[in-house]
Design an enzyme around this catalytic site. Sequence first.
Site, PDB file in Angstrom:
ATOM      1  N   SER A 140       0.842  -1.196   0.000  1.00 12.67           N
ATOM      2  CA  SER A 140       0.000   0.000   0.000  1.00 12.67           C
ATOM      3  C   SER A 140       0.872   1.240   0.000  1.00 12.67           C
ATOM      4  O   SER A 140       2.013   1.223   0.485  1.00 12.67           O
ATOM      5  CB  SER A 140      -0.899   0.009   1.244  1.00 12.67           C
ATOM      6  OG  SER A 140      -1.575   1.240   1.375  1.00 12.67           O
ATOM      7  N   TYR A 154      -1.587  -1.424  10.291  1.00  6.83           N
ATOM      8  CA  TYR A 154      -1.808  -1.538   8.850  1.00  6.83           C
ATOM      9  C   TYR A 154      -0.591  -1.034   8.069  1.00  6.83           C
ATOM     10  O   TYR A 154      -0.010  -1.765   7.259  1.00  6.83           O
ATOM     11  CB  TYR A 154      -3.061  -0.772   8.436  1.00  6.83           C
ATOM     12  CG  TYR A 154      -3.358  -0.930   6.962  1.00  6.83           C
ATOM     13  CD1 TYR A 154      -3.991  -2.071   6.484  1.00  6.83           C
ATOM     14  CD2 TYR A 154      -2.991   0.046   6.041  1.00  6.83           C
ATOM     15  CE1 TYR A 154      -4.245  -2.243   5.134  1.00  6.83           C
ATOM     16  CE2 TYR A 154      -3.244  -0.107   4.691  1.00  6.83           C
ATOM     17  CZ  TYR A 154      -3.872  -1.258   4.243  1.00  6.83           C
ATOM     18  OH  TYR A 154      -4.099  -1.420   2.904  1.00  6.83           O
TER      19      TYR A 154
END
Length: 266
Positions: A140, A154
């Site tokens: 990401s 995350y």
Amino acid sequence: MDRRLALVTGASAGIGAAFARILAGHGYDVALTARRTDRLEALADEIRLRYGVETLTVAADLAQPEGPGQILDHLTAHGRTVDALVNNAGYGLPGTFAETRWADQAAFLQVMVTAPCELAHRVLPGMVQRRFGRIVNVASLAGLVPAAAGHTLYAASKSLLIKFSQSLSLETAGEGVHVTALCPGFTYSEFHDVNGTRGLVSASTPSWMWLGADEVAAAGYEAVEAGRTICVPGAPNKAIAAVAKLLPDEWGLALMASQGQRFRKL
């Protein structure tokens, strides 16, 4: 089998499903795995009819430590080995670290870190032996920019996948194996619906910052075929990643402190 086999995790929707279609379109048989059997079977039928390739489905929960082994044992039982691996399965865990249960964080790490690393570790020797392999770790943009409050592990998990991909790429150089960390920004998929942040991020981010799952998967496929280790799809995301490299840490953290709640659920 004459055709190579690609294994895609989290294949029931979004980037995973898009990757499965792209790989099938390039002649791969595909093995699809996720928790939702009905959606896997529907996608498998679509791909088999549209592209004329073999499809296999494996319902598995990567939050369980035995998940990766179960998936690969299933493929072995069907006489198949993995030539391309797309580690796409993932989700976000809203809230601050102290407010969440450790059991939930441990399951998150199992899915986001341990399972993709284990799958890569298990299939890599065969790839090296056959002198062909493709591994895409769906990371990401969050792994390339300063961390924000909320969804605490995350960005950390995505940063690990990026560094893991870089090291693995160096270790397999000259072996016919390409490894890419795909680092998308905001993507139209079910990701924000699952973690309950759809309304939050939709209201706070302009439409030009969003990409479709098909665009992201296509960029990832092109990158791994070209042997590019890091792929950041979309011009705005590339610009953000470039600026993040130049920002002093204090400035980056201050920016995230002031803006992070626009896209993180605390």
